[in-house]
Design an enzyme around this catalytic site. Structure first.
Site, mmCIF file in Angstrom:
data_model
loop_
_atom_site.group_PDB
_atom_site.id
_atom_site.type_symbol
_atom_site.label_atom_id
_atom_site.label_comp_id
_atom_site.label_asym_id
_atom_site.label_seq_id
_atom_site.Cartn_x
_atom_site.Cartn_y
_atom_site.Cartn_z
ATOM 1 N N PHE A 103 57.166 13.730 23.556
ATOM 2 C CA PHE A 103 55.769 14.141 23.482
ATOM 3 C C PHE A 103 55.502 14.598 22.058
ATOM 4 C CE2 PHE A 103 52.478 14.976 26.747
ATOM 5 C CZ PHE A 103 52.958 14.156 27.742
ATOM 6 N N GLN A 217 41.641 22.817 21.898
ATOM 7 C CA GLN A 217 42.427 21.617 21.602
ATOM 8 C C GLN A 217 41.662 20.335 21.901
ATOM 9 O OE1 GLN A 217 46.292 20.443 23.848
ATOM 10 N NE2 GLN A 217 46.858 20.843 21.726
ATOM 11 N N HIS A 219 42.308 16.521 22.338
ATOM 12 C CA HIS A 219 43.383 15.548 22.554
ATOM 13 C C HIS A 219 42.961 14.260 21.856
ATOM 14 C CE1 HIS A 219 46.141 12.843 24.540
ATOM 15 N NE2 HIS A 219 46.720 13.853 25.164
ATOM 16 N N LEU A 229 41.416 11.132 30.290
ATOM 17 C CA LEU A 229 42.573 11.256 29.414
ATOM 18 C C LEU A 229 43.483 10.028 29.470
ATOM 19 C CD1 LEU A 229 44.267 13.207 27.589
ATOM 20 C CD2 LEU A 229 45.620 13.624 29.636
ATOM 21 N N GLU A 232 49.363 11.431 26.323
ATOM 22 C CA GLU A 232 50.157 11.349 25.098
ATOM 23 C C GLU A 232 51.468 10.605 25.344
ATOM 24 O OE1 GLU A 232 49.907 14.738 22.267
ATOM 25 O OE2 GLU A 232 51.959 15.054 22.926
ATOM 26 N N ARG A 263 48.770 17.426 18.267
ATOM 27 C CA ARG A 263 47.418 16.952 18.563
ATOM 28 C C ARG A 263 46.384 17.330 17.522
ATOM 29 N NH1 ARG A 263 47.893 18.160 25.060
ATOM 30 N NH2 ARG A 263 49.304 16.403 25.384
ATOM 31 N N HIS A 332 40.139 19.171 25.515
ATOM 32 C CA HIS A 332 41.212 18.985 26.489
ATOM 33 C C HIS A 332 41.888 20.267 26.944
ATOM 34 C CE1 HIS A 332 44.637 17.112 28.440
ATOM 35 N NE2 HIS A 332 45.468 17.738 27.635
ATOM 36 N N ARG A 367 48.585 23.989 20.990
ATOM 37 C CA ARG A 367 49.616 23.804 22.016
ATOM 38 C C ARG A 367 50.273 22.445 21.866
ATOM 39 N NH1 ARG A 367 49.828 21.163 27.242
ATOM 40 N NH2 ARG A 367 47.663 20.517 27.093
HETATM 41 C C1 FAD Z 1 43.590 15.350 32.325
HETATM 42 C C2 FAD Z 1 44.599 16.394 31.969
HETATM 43 C C3 FAD Z 1 45.933 16.040 31.829
HETATM 44 C C4 FAD Z 1 46.881 16.999 31.483
HETATM 45 N N1 FAD Z 1 48.189 16.621 31.358
HETATM 46 C C5 FAD Z 1 49.126 17.566 31.091
HETATM 47 C C6 FAD Z 1 50.516 17.220 31.035
HETATM 48 O O1 FAD Z 1 50.914 16.075 31.230
HETATM 49 N N2 FAD Z 1 51.405 18.204 30.752
HETATM 50 C C7 FAD Z 1 51.024 19.501 30.545
HETATM 51 O O2 FAD Z 1 51.885 20.360 30.331
HETATM 52 N N3 FAD Z 1 49.715 19.844 30.606
HETATM 53 C C8 FAD Z 1 48.767 18.917 30.876
HETATM 54 N N4 FAD Z 1 47.449 19.289 30.931
HETATM 55 C C9 FAD Z 1 47.109 20.704 30.858
HETATM 56 C C10 FAD Z 1 47.470 21.388 32.164
HETATM 57 O O3 FAD Z 1 47.346 20.455 33.208
HETATM 58 C C11 FAD Z 1 46.581 22.582 32.458
HETATM 59 O O4 FAD Z 1 46.563 23.465 31.373
HETATM 60 C C12 FAD Z 1 47.096 23.334 33.690
HETATM 61 O O5 FAD Z 1 47.363 22.441 34.740
HETATM 62 C C13 FAD Z 1 46.108 24.398 34.125
HETATM 63 O O6 FAD Z 1 46.542 24.940 35.356
HETATM 64 P P1 FAD Z 1 45.930 26.269 35.939
HETATM 65 O O7 FAD Z 1 46.694 26.567 37.175
HETATM 66 O O8 FAD Z 1 45.858 27.294 34.890
HETATM 67 O O9 FAD Z 1 44.424 25.891 36.314
HETATM 68 P P2 FAD Z 1 43.773 24.773 37.283
HETATM 69 O O10 FAD Z 1 44.734 23.769 37.746
HETATM 70 O O11 FAD Z 1 42.529 24.331 36.615
HETATM 71 O O12 FAD Z 1 43.373 25.619 38.575
HETATM 72 C C14 FAD Z 1 42.358 26.574 38.557
HETATM 73 C C15 FAD Z 1 42.065 27.015 39.968
HETATM 74 O O13 FAD Z 1 41.165 28.113 39.939
HETATM 75 C C16 FAD Z 1 40.104 27.877 40.832
HETATM 76 N N5 FAD Z 1 38.915 28.576 40.341
HETATM 77 C C17 FAD Z 1 38.320 28.491 39.126
HETATM 78 N N6 FAD Z 1 37.239 29.275 39.080
HETATM 79 C C18 FAD Z 1 37.139 29.889 40.283
HETATM 80 C C19 FAD Z 1 36.234 30.814 40.866
HETATM 81 N N7 FAD Z 1 35.190 31.284 40.189
HETATM 82 N N8 FAD Z 1 36.452 31.231 42.126
HETATM 83 C C20 FAD Z 1 37.507 30.761 42.855
HETATM 84 N N9 FAD Z 1 38.386 29.877 42.351
HETATM 85 C C21 FAD Z 1 38.207 29.451 41.094
HETATM 86 C C22 FAD Z 1 39.955 26.368 40.877
HETATM 87 O O14 FAD Z 1 39.321 25.979 42.074
HETATM 88 C C23 FAD Z 1 41.420 25.931 40.831
HETATM 89 O O15 FAD Z 1 41.970 25.950 42.115
HETATM 90 C C24 FAD Z 1 46.480 18.337 31.269
HETATM 91 C C25 FAD Z 1 45.158 18.697 31.408
HETATM 92 C C26 FAD Z 1 44.225 17.732 31.735
HETATM 93 C C27 FAD Z 1 42.776 18.168 31.815
#
Ligand code: FAD
Length: 552
Positions: A103, A217, A219, A229, A232, A263, A332, A367
């Site tokens: 990566f 960030q 991407h 997306l 990468e 990135r 991203h 990141r």
């Molecule tokens: C398309 C894409 C591909 C990616 N690929 C990678 C990768 O290959 N490798 C890597 O390391 N990272 C990757 N990332 C980054 C990484 O996926 C994210 O940073 C990470 O998954 C975020 O996880 P999280 O649990 O913090 O939030 P999320 O998975 O966004 O979960 C947030 C949760 O909070 C809930 N929520 C939000 N607001 C409220 C509210 N007001 N009330 C109640 N619930 C709420 C939502 O419903 C959800 O369930 C990628 C990101 C994207 C967008």
């Protein structure tokens, strides 16, 4: 979900864990993570903790807290194995061990993957595991609007049941905020539409500082025109970026790492190519460059980039086996977030934060790809355990009644009351276009000040109303609440970006093109105060590595 499992394991039979989520859990953005999850698995083959630490610190442009990075790197492998034990179908090498790939900015292939559907499989594994614990109860489609406090301690949240519009108080002795990134504050973004900065906003309103919010960030490879997306990993597997002359331009910007530079560097190179006339344009006038996967063995694209190929064929009518993919930098990830210490604890006793909404900070100003999903797992585990221990050793606190009443009045009397003055969806588009225009890859004082002024004017006249007055599945009401969070958080991003007068990582200022360690080797904390935002500084923790010039 990782935090919920750890809380349940820590307090078996003694704690009750509510997972409150505005979507069904498998609709969270994490499900769309594609390329990989970083961890050092095979030191005997050359990789090392030291190398992962150094890559992450250098990638962060030296703004990461090095004690946090050390902790992260040493715990990440345990999480990979833990997921494996819970049933995660990691892709395999020929010898049967978990496969890893390159990566951007990572010196060794250390991104563990499952095709290019890492997030989907990880979330399925976590969700299945959650279901095994009686301690864990899911509250799907409940929208949290406010963090409650009493006597300087966390006391729970106010949330609204989207199914019937009923408000409720979740009283709790301890909590973990895990609401994900700021998402859709840009129009060209890789996030789903439900990703909005609710968690940042409700923490900020409850008095907690947001840290390093200027670092957004971009991407390098968002599919044009949708912004979906293109992982990468497609460059990790050998894909090449080209300009309109077919030139592999990254050779000029990062002679060693080339297409696999971090990135921030690749995105700046791409915007420069476009600005200097070496980009292409769609029929609608959208700029793009080319990501060439035709140089790869077809089997690699078919087996390891399965989703990417499917997305290109289905949404852009392009088969990457035969044609290059049109791409440009896309919003991203948010390096900044709710300020937490190395244990993920916020300033509010009883409340922790983990995942993208938090800022520990291992990501500093930029990141590295594949570090985020492992960060979520590592601090999910840490915060889940600590929150459960806190709950088991503390007396309950009652939320303050007036706070709850005020919140109910804000939502149900104010928003559902008067007729809408401004169409909230127009306001949302306006916010996104201000962010795209004034707070993008390259930044400059005057333009940022203008953007900030526009955001503040918009907020001053923002009398959003809700057209739909029904109580059942009122997504119109939820969207208005989300848009209010967006404007709060955009203002912090804008103000912090104006405040930081240097270029570091993803914050590239044309008027201050150099990194300035003497004055700015600090985290910026933004507090909400009467009349606006106040800034404070927090020292960056340096353990082993002094900042040096960052070349790739
Ligand atoms: C398309 C894409 C591909 C990616 N690929 C990678 C990768 O290959 N490798 C890597 O390391 N990272 C990757 N990332 C980054 C990484 O996926 C994210 O940073 C990470 O998954 C975020 O996880 P999280 O649990 O913090 O939030 P999320 O998975 O966004 O979960 C947030 C949760 O909070 C809930 N929520 C939000 N607001 C409220 C509210 N007001 N009330 C109640 N619930 C709420 C939502 O419903 C959800 O369930 C990628 C990101 C994207 C967008």
């Amino acid at each position: 979900m990782r935090a919920a499992i750890e809380a349940a394991r820590t307090g078996r039979g003694k704690v009750r864990v509510a997972v409150v989520t505005k979507t069904q859990p498998m609709r969270s953005h994490s499900v769309s993570a594609e390329g990989g999850t970083a961890a050092v698995l095979y030191p005997e083959e050359g990789d090392s903790f030291e190398s992962h630490i150094w890559d992450t610190v250098k990638g962060s442009d030296f703004l990461a807290d090095q004690d946090a990075v050390e902790r992260y790197v040493s715990l990440a492998p345990l999480e990979i194995i833990q997921l494996e034990h819970w049933g995660m179908p990691w892709s395999r090498r020929k010898d049967g061990k978990i496969a890893q790939r390159y990566f951007g900015g990572q010196s060794y292939p250390r991104a563990c993957y499952a095709e290019d559907r890492v997030g989907f499989y990880e979330m399925s594994t976590l969700y299945d595991t959650c279901l095994k614990y009686d301690e864990i109860v899911f509250y799907d489609e409940w929208y949290a609007t406010k963090i409650l406090k009493n006597n300087g301690r966390f006391a729970g949240v106010v949330a609204m049941n989207l199914k019937n519009g009923e408000p409720a108080v979740f009283s709790a002795k301890a909590g973990v905020l895990a609401t994900g990134g700021a998402g859709r504050i840009y129009s060209f973004a890789t996030f789903g539409h439900s990703s909005t900065p609710d968690g940042y906003a409700i923490a900020f309103r409850a008095g907690m500082p947001l840290k390093d919010m200027e670092f957004v960030q971009f991407h390098p490879t968002g599919l044009v025109p949708s912004g979906i997306l293109i992982t990468e990993a497609s460059r990790g597997e050998g894909g090449i970026l080209r300009n309109k002359n077919g030139e592999r331009f990254m050779e000029r910007y990062a002679p060693k790492a080339k297409d696999l530079a971090p990135r921030d560097i690749v995105s700046r190179a791409m915007v420069t190519e476009i600005r200097e006339g070496r980009g292409l344009k769609t029929e609608d006038g959208e700029d793009y460059l080319l990501l060439d996967l035709t140089v790869l063995e077809p089997e690699i694209v078919k087996k390891r980039l399965t989703s990417i190929r499917e997305i290109c064929i289905r949404t852009a009518n392009i088969d990457p086996l035969n044609e290059p993919i049109p791409v440009r930098p896309v919003a991203h990830y948010y390096m900044g977030g709710v300020d937490v210490n190395i244990d993920g604890a916020t300033e509010l006793p009883g409340l922790w934060a983990a995942g993208e909404v938090s800022c520990v900070s291992i990501n500093g100003a930029n990141r590295l790809g594949s570090n985020s999903t492992s960060e979520c797992l590592v601090w999910g585990r840490i915060t889940g355990e600590l929150a459960a221990r806190f709950a088991m050793t503390h007396q309950p606190v009652e939320p303050v009644k007036e706070d709850v009443e005020l919140e109910e009045r804000r939502i149900f009397d104010k928003l559902l009351g008067p007729a809408p003055r401004l169409n909230p969806y127009n306001v949302k588009r306006e916010i996104q276009s201000i962010m795209e225009r004034h707070f993008h890859v390259f930044r400059e004082q005057e333009s940022m000040e203008e953007g900030l002024r526009k955001l503040r004017n918009l907020r001053a006249e923002m009398e959003l109303g809700v057209e739909d007055k029904s109580r059942y599945y009122n997504t119109n009401l939820m969207n208005v609440l989300e848009i209010e969070c967006m404007i709060d958080v955009c203002e912090v991003i804008g103000a912090a970006a104006v405040h930081r007068r240097e270029s570091r990582g993803a914050h590239a200022r044309v008027d201050y093109p150099k990194r300035d360690d003497e004055n700015w080797l600090n985290h910026i904390l933004a507090y909400r105060v009467v009349g606006g935002i106040e800034f404070a500084y927090k020292q960056v923790v340096l353990t082993k590595y002094k900042p040096v010039e960052r070349t790739y």
